[in-house]
Design a protein around this motif. Structure first.
Motif, short mmCIF file in Angstrom:
data_model
loop_
_atom_site.label_atom_id
_atom_site.label_comp_id
_atom_site.label_asym_id
_atom_site.label_seq_id
_atom_site.Cartn_x
_atom_site.Cartn_y
_atom_site.Cartn_z
N LYS A 1 1.28 -1.02 0.21
CA LYS A 1 -0.15 0.36 -0.03
C LYS A 1 1.00 0.97 0.03
CE LYS A 1 -4.08 -1.81 1.98
NZ LYS A 1 -5.61 -1.79 2.93
N TYR A 2 1.79 0.87 1.01
CA TYR A 2 2.56 2.32 0.69
C TYR A 2 3.66 2.55 -0.31
CZ TYR A 2 6.64 5.95 1.80
OH TYR A 2 8.03 6.63 1.40
N VAL A 3 3.93 1.80 -1.13
CA VAL A 3 4.72 2.17 -2.75
C VAL A 3 3.45 2.60 -3.65
CG1 VAL A 3 5.47 0.40 -4.26
CG2 VAL A 3 6.79 0.25 -2.26
N ASP A 4 2.06 1.34 -3.63
CA ASP A 4 1.22 1.86 -4.67
C ASP A 4 1.00 3.56 -3.91
OD1 ASP A 4 -1.66 1.44 -5.72
OD2 ASP A 4 -1.89 2.37 -3.70
N SER B 1 -6.54 1.96 -7.91
CA SER B 1 -4.86 1.89 -7.38
C SER B 1 -5.25 0.50 -6.89
CB SER B 1 -4.51 3.12 -7.08
OG SER B 1 -5.20 3.38 -5.49
N TYR B 2 -4.01 -0.12 -5.67
CA TYR B 2 -4.28 -0.99 -5.58
C TYR B 2 -5.07 -0.35 -4.07
CZ TYR B 2 -2.49 -5.19 -1.69
OH TYR B 2 -2.05 -6.06 -1.35
N GLY B 3 -4.79 0.64 -3.84
CA GLY B 3 -5.83 0.75 -2.34
C GLY B 3 -6.65 1.15 -2.18
N SER B 4 -7.30 1.45 -3.88
CA SER B 4 -8.48 1.09 -3.11
C SER B 4 -9.48 0.63 -3.89
CB SER B 4 -9.06 2.10 -5.29
OG SER B 4 -8.00 2.66 -5.48
N LEU C 1 -8.96 9.62 -8.98
CA LEU C 1 -7.25 9.21 -8.20
C LEU C 1 -5.91 9.67 -7.79
CD1 LEU C 1 -5.81 5.80 -8.62
CD2 LEU C 1 -8.48 5.60 -8.23
N TRP C 2 -5.88 9.47 -10.04
CA TRP C 2 -4.15 9.71 -10.18
C TRP C 2 -4.56 11.72 -10.47
CZ3 TRP C 2 -1.43 5.84 -11.10
CH2 TRP C 2 -1.46 4.31 -10.10
N THR C 3 -5.47 12.07 -10.13
CA THR C 3 -4.91 13.98 -10.47
C THR C 3 -4.80 14.29 -9.19
OG1 THR C 3 -7.84 13.81 -11.43
CG2 THR C 3 -6.00 15.77 -11.01
#
Length: 828
Positions: free
Chosen positions: A300-303, A335-338, A717-719
């Motif tokens: 999650k941190y890297v994500d 993302s992974y965290g999503s 989420l990428w904005t």
């Protein structure tokens, strides 16, 4: 129960195949691929596979495919199978890993008679990679290519103008020779060099990622050393590598496989505490990030970092014979965290279950990790280090801003630097006086013995005093200790019990590390520890405090905490609190000179993989002793290590297939594909032959701003809103007001640190620079990009002038959206 599996013979299954479904984007694909495979085998009988990129050969294969398939193939199908035929002579290393994992598992099934064998055809293809590829090249016929290994190689290379690089020949026949330069120029960050990491290093070596000639680079980091238990699945390592760093050995082996690689090995953990190493400049230099990690928090941190910097992330994981892959592509996918599914392994256990009512081994391990190790050997010593580094006056000034925790922190510091008092523990579980000055190995052993009594004896005596074994909860006589609640048995310390001695030995070693006490092998033996224990005076019988209340559940615990807080806020109690605080300060002042100058405290950061630090020994022994008291089945140390470290176990076959599948997505990223339909996530289970390939979840798009103002900003989420300049708080407020009609009420940054909040009457901060507030709050130089979390509201307006602000209320409600992530490039 054993099951008999009957398979058709090859010729019969070729005509009437049993097909394994594995692609949910086209349910007919296995059947179509079977027809294509038969056509390809038929064409090959004439001598070779179709010549690379030769449309005439490809059309022949497609015609035979159409005849084999009993339904009509549409134009899309035609394009797919023409491209597959044109590239049939090529070879991809990731595809070899994918099928190698499957075939390897089938061999294991045949040898062990464990798990279900495939029944019977598994077809897999990734034609979406080939979309919009224009190779535009003429390749040598296969007759020339096959001769490359003969004496005629120089003549053949000269004939084809030296365009053929033998190392990447199979890959070039699919993507063209120019694509190899793109792969070589990639700058890739591989996080982890374990099971998944080894497979990744091999594949990147084989396909030519990050080569020197193209100015590319691979950076691989892993803080773990190689252990004997790694050798069965981390195939880059050999016995003589045991004890060496995984990343270093992996990088060395990679250059042996491909001397063109430009690969750098690091041994640094990727985490918040290493952001000065993996800083803005580092992340911005990467083209792609690959996770090869064994735990969810690190993933999650890297994500989160990849989302912040807008980098593609290739994510994968394994669990025994299960595997999954997830390409995370900026502005296309979640993302992974999503994904809330990723939180399943992090489901919190009720605090009361951990501290008083465990019923699973996971509960006792969590207690040993958090309550025992983290509190006694990390948090308390870390607090003491703050005082020794800052000095007493500066430390006390900082504590004034933390009134609720001031007393507990002072007691923790005094307990590390000066002495532990019988009155320190809120439940009076440690009724012993221990002087901490001039610590020796003997005192470390004795303190470990006292901790045993506190944690495993006094703790349970107090619990059973509050909730006796015969306690009932209703008129029917239902016992309190029933269902999942198990009344514990109180242990007696026994020097003949290996687990008891292991706890004392581990605790003593860790205390010795904290106080920088040198241990000789002779001092640390079990016999020497037993001698010290036998020489200790008998401990007094423990008498529980009858006023101690042990909550039955988390709701009661919360209520108790609130009542205690209200009680502490009463004037008479505030006076008593201040008196206790002053007493603690006086004790520290009395020993001020020695604790500021002569004490070297080393807090222990939990490291599951360093066998010499005794961390896992202590946690394992503590968890097993507690498990015995509660009648919970014990496990071995390796299993405990996996649970405590949240390690996802891996086997070689699953690892090969998993990395093979996600490495195919690397090609797509390198090709620059921008369509979601090109990418594939996978879930599979080699044991039960479950294979699924599907499009990753698209990111949700919303908008930010008011329709009557400037055009809305499309956000997901990428904005990332990037503000530039050494801006003040007022500058940030004005930016959102002018561009989005958004009224900012608070600005915060890393670690939920508030830089500005209009509820606290902080007008004096409006003219202050964000960078200065960051520096003052976090006591460090701001990064290149300061992350900002903006909160506020859209301003109310009545542009029609009719006085009706609530008109079109439903419509306006759809326009409201939380502000997208923001960062400040303050030193531009």
């Amino acid at each position: 129960m054993p099951v008999t599996i009957a398979h058709k013979c090859f010729s019969e299954s070729l005509k009437a195949p049993n097909l394994v479904q594995n692609d949910w984007t086209d349910l007919e694909r296995p059947k179509k691929l079977h027809a294509y495979l038969k056509a390809l085998l038929t064409f090959q009988k004439s001598g070779n596979l179709p010549d690379p990129n030769k449309r005439q050969d490809a059309e022949k294969v497609f015609e035979m495919t159409a005849l084999e398939y009993d339904q009509e193939l549409n134009e899309t199908d035609k394009n797919v199978y023409l491209q597959l035929a044109e590239t049939a002579s090529g070879q991809l290393c990731p595809m070899a890993s994918y099928f190698g994992g499957i075939v390897g598992q089938e061999v294991l099934k045949a040898c062990s008679h464990k798990f279900s064998p495939l029944n019977q055809w598994l077809h897999f293809a990734a034609p979406e990679i080939l979309q919009n590829i224009n190779r535009g090249e003429t390749f040598p016929p296969l007759s020339d290519i096959h001769a490359f290994g003969s004496a005629e190689i120089s003549q053949i290379q000269e004939r084809w103008n030296g365009v053929i690089n033998l190392r990447y020949l199979g890959q070039s026949l699919i993507f063209g020779t120019q694509f190899q330069a793109k792969l070589g120029a990639i700058k890739c960050f591989l996080v982890g060099a374990g099971a998944l990491g080894c497979e990744w290093i091999k594949i990147m070596s084989m396909i030519g990622i990050g080569t020197r000639t193209n100015s590319g680079r691979i950076t691989v980091t892993d803080m773990d050393a190689i252990e004997v238990s790694n050798l069965n699945r981390q195939f880059l390592f050999r016995e003589d590598h045991v004890g060496k760093m995984k990343s270093v050995v992996g990088a060395t082996v990679a250059t042996q496989m491909n001397s063109e690689l430009n690969i750098e090995a690091r041994q640094t953990k990727v985490a918040p505490e290493t952001e000065s190493t993996f800083d803005d400049e580092f992340w911005q230099a990467q083209d792609i990030v690959i996770n090869a990690l064994d735990n969810v928090p690190a993933r999650k941190y890297v994500d989160a970092k990849c989302v912040f910097y807008g980098l593609p992330l290739l994510e994968s994981g394994t669990l025994g014979t299960k595997g999954n892959t997830l390409p995370i592509i900026p502005s296309l996918t979640e993302s992974y965290g999503s994904d809330p599914v990723n939180d399943e392994n992090d489901a919190s256990i009720p605090a009361c279950t951990i501290h008083a009512y465990p019923n699973l081994i996971e509960h006792t391990l969590t207690w040993a990790r958090d309550t025992v190790f983290e509190k006694l050997f990390h948090l308390d010593p870390s607090e003491a280090v703050k005082l020794t580094k800052q000095g007493l006056e500066k430390y006390l000034n900082e504590l004034n801003y933390q009134p609720s925790s001031k007393l507990s922190k002072l007691r923790s510091v005094r307990g590390i630097l000066v002495q532990i008092l019988p009155t320190d523990h809120p439940e009076k579980l440690f009724p012993y006086l221990v002087k901490m000055e001039n610590m020796t190995w003997r005192k470390c052993v004795e303190l470990g013995r006292l901790r045993f009594e506190e944690l495993f004896v006094n703790n349970l005596i107090t619990l059973l005093n509050a909730h006796p074994p015969d306690k009932t909860v209703d008129e029917k006589g239902t016992l309190f200790w029933s269902g999942k609640r198990r009344a514990p048995e109180i242990p007696s310390f026994d020097v003949a019990d290996p687990t008891h001695i292991e706890f004392i030995q581990a605790a003593a070693k860790i205390y010795a590390n904290i106080y920088d006490i040198k241990i000789t092998p002779q001092n640390a033996t079990e016999d020497e520890i037993i001698n010290i224990l036998n020489e200790m005076k008998p401990l007094p019988s423990f008498v529980p405090d009858s006023e101690v209340f042990v909550p039955e559940n988390d709701q009661e615990a919360t209520k108790l905490s609130e009542e205690q807080k209200q009680e502490s806020e009463k004037k008479e109690n505030i006076h008593e609190f201040e008196k206790l605080v002053n007493d603690e300060i006086e004790q520290l002042q009395d020993t001020r000179e020695s604790i500021e100058n002569d004490v070297n405290i080393i807090p222990q950061e939990f490291d599951k993989d360093n066998n010499s630090n005794s961390h896992m020994d202590l946690i394992f022994a503590a968890a097993m002793i507690r498990a015995r008291s509660y009648g919970i089945p014990e496990i071995n140390k390796l299993q405990a290590k996996q649970i405590v470290g949240r390690i996802v176990p891996a086997i070689a076959t699953t690892t090969a297939m998993t990395v093979g599948a996600i490495a195919l997505e690397l090609y797509k990223v390198a090709l620059g594909h921008k369509d979601l339909e090109v990418y594939r996530s996978t879930n599979f289970n080699l044991a039960v032959n479950s294979y699924a390939s599907f499009e990753p979840t698209p990111c949700k798009n919303n908008s930010f701003g008011r329709t009557k103002a400037n055009p809305k900003l499309d956000v997901n989420l990428w904005t990332m809103l990037t503000l530039t300049g050494d801006l003040t708080v007022q500058d940030v407020i004005d930016y959102f007001q002018e561009n989005y009609e958004y009224e900012v009420t608070s600005i915060s940054t890393t670690g939920d640190v508030t830089l500005y909040n209009d509820l606290f009457d902080q007008d004096d901060r409006l003219g202050l620079k964000i960078a200065d507030l960051y520096k003052g709050s976090l006591k460090c130089t701001p990064p290149t990009y300061i992350p900002l979390t903006i909160d506020g509201d859209f301003e109310e307006s009545d542009e029609d002038g009719d006085g009706d602000e609530n008109e079109d209320e439903d419509e306006d409600e759809d326009e409201w959206f939380s502000v997208p992530p923001c960062r400040l490039l303050w030193n531009a």
